[in-house]
Scaffold this motif. Sequence first.
Motif, PDB file in Angstrom:
ATOM      1  N   ILE A  47       0.841  -1.200   0.000  1.00 17.18           N
ATOM      2  CA  ILE A  47       0.000   0.000   0.000  1.00 17.18           C
ATOM      3  C   ILE A  47       0.870   1.241   0.000  1.00 17.18           C
ATOM      4  O   ILE A  47       0.635   2.188  -0.764  1.00 17.18           O
ATOM      5  CB  ILE A  47      -0.969  -0.004   1.201  1.00 17.18           C
ATOM      6  N   ASP A  48       1.907   1.254   0.823  1.00 19.12           N
ATOM      7  CA  ASP A  48       2.807   2.400   0.888  1.00 19.12           C
ATOM      8  C   ASP A  48       3.506   2.621  -0.461  1.00 19.12           C
ATOM      9  O   ASP A  48       3.602   3.751  -0.943  1.00 19.12           O
ATOM     10  CB  ASP A  48       3.840   2.192   2.000  1.00 19.12           C
ATOM     11  N   HIS A  49       3.968   1.517  -1.080  1.00 17.57           N
ATOM     12  CA  HIS A  49       4.649   1.617  -2.373  1.00 17.57           C
ATOM     13  C   HIS A  49       3.697   2.147  -3.450  1.00 17.57           C
ATOM     14  O   HIS A  49       4.054   3.032  -4.233  1.00 17.57           O
ATOM     15  CB  HIS A  49       5.197   0.247  -2.779  1.00 17.57           C
ATOM     16  N   ALA A  50       2.480   1.602  -3.477  1.00 18.98           N
ATOM     17  CA  ALA A  50       1.500   2.042  -4.472  1.00 18.98           C
ATOM     18  C   ALA A  50       1.160   3.517  -4.282  1.00 18.98           C
ATOM     19  O   ALA A  50       1.082   4.280  -5.256  1.00 18.98           O
ATOM     20  CB  ALA A  50       0.234   1.183  -4.384  1.00 18.98           C
ATOM     21  N   ARG A  51       0.964   3.925  -3.038  1.00 19.17           N
ATOM     22  CA  ARG A  51       0.630   5.329  -2.762  1.00 19.17           C
ATOM     23  C   ARG A  51       1.733   6.279  -3.198  1.00 19.17           C
ATOM     24  O   ARG A  51       1.475   7.384  -3.651  1.00 19.17           O
ATOM     25  CB  ARG A  51       0.351   5.533  -1.264  1.00 19.17           C
ATOM     26  N   SER A  52       2.992   5.849  -3.089  1.00 17.91           N
ATOM     27  CA  SER A  52       4.094   6.746  -3.432  1.00 17.91           C
ATOM     28  C   SER A  52       4.513   6.660  -4.894  1.00 17.91           C
ATOM     29  O   SER A  52       5.182   7.566  -5.384  1.00 17.91           O
ATOM     30  CB  SER A  52       5.301   6.470  -2.530  1.00 17.91           C
ATOM     31  N   HIS A  53       4.133   5.601  -5.603  1.00 16.63           N
ATOM     32  CA  HIS A  53       4.596   5.442  -6.982  1.00 16.63           C
ATOM     33  C   HIS A  53       3.511   5.597  -8.045  1.00 16.63           C
ATOM     34  O   HIS A  53       3.816   5.931  -9.187  1.00 16.63           O
ATOM     35  CB  HIS A  53       5.262   4.065  -7.158  1.00 16.63           C
ATOM     36  N   LYS A  55       0.472   7.130 -10.186  1.00 12.38           N
ATOM     37  CA  LYS A  55      -0.143   8.404 -10.558  1.00 12.38           C
ATOM     38  C   LYS A  55      -1.079   8.109 -11.715  1.00 12.38           C
ATOM     39  O   LYS A  55      -1.295   6.952 -12.065  1.00 12.38           O
ATOM     40  CB  LYS A  55       0.927   9.425 -10.930  1.00 12.38           C
ATOM     41  N   PHE A  63      -4.226   4.324 -13.915  1.00 15.19           N
ATOM     42  CA  PHE A  63      -3.080   4.292 -13.020  1.00 15.19           C
ATOM     43  C   PHE A  63      -1.819   3.946 -13.801  1.00 15.19           C
ATOM     44  O   PHE A  63      -1.831   3.097 -14.697  1.00 15.19           O
ATOM     45  CB  PHE A  63      -3.283   3.272 -11.897  1.00 15.19           C
ATOM     46  N   GLU A  65       2.840   4.177 -13.377  1.00 14.82           N
ATOM     47  CA  GLU A  65       4.010   4.613 -12.613  1.00 14.82           C
ATOM     48  C   GLU A  65       4.855   5.587 -13.414  1.00 14.82           C
ATOM     49  O   GLU A  65       5.814   6.141 -12.898  1.00 14.82           O
ATOM     50  CB  GLU A  65       4.842   3.405 -12.189  1.00 14.82           C
TER      51      GLU A  65
END
Length: 200
Positions: A47-53, A55, A63, A65
């Motif tokens: 979840i953290d990786h998806a939220r930061s990568h 767009k 979606f 990257e």
Amino acid sequence: MKNPPSLDSLITALRVLPGVGPKSAQRMAYHLMQRDTAGADRLARAIDHARSHLKHCARCNTFSESELCGVCADPQRRQDLLCIVEMPADEMMIEQTRSYDGLYFVLMGRVSPLDGLTARDLPLEQLARRALDGTVSEVVLATNFTAEGEATAHVLHTLLKDRGLTLTRIARGLPVGGELEYVDPGTLAQALYERRGIKD
């Protein structure tokens, strides 16, 4: 007995998922904390990786990257054909058919008055710029055949009609392998209405 605040917070967070009620969220939280702590760590990192990568693709709004998603960046795709879908999952389903070689625009939602979502909540300005870029000649409306999907298709038709584009709508009908006696009356009626000639 009350749950510790951190567990309550996790249960509340899991309830944001569609279709997850209080009991399901509680079961998931207990499972992650007691039986699958490694899975909980993976989930948190993912979840953290998806939220930061992740767009949105600059052209189709799905979606991605990178600035352009893989479909939009593919020079082999037809540039004159644009299919409008509600969600990325709809695009993926169409791609799985391997029958469409054009590009997409993903609305990331639909008109749904019961959920408080109107046409103003859709990226219609971005869509208009994309559809009227001078390259697109046909727009395929591929919203769902639900009340919300039909309302969304109507909004899109109103937006794009009389703009020099060919507007088409995906057809409704019988499923492949379906037997008439098991098909719902609405689908059967639509299949009869949208019947077409038989080619020799």
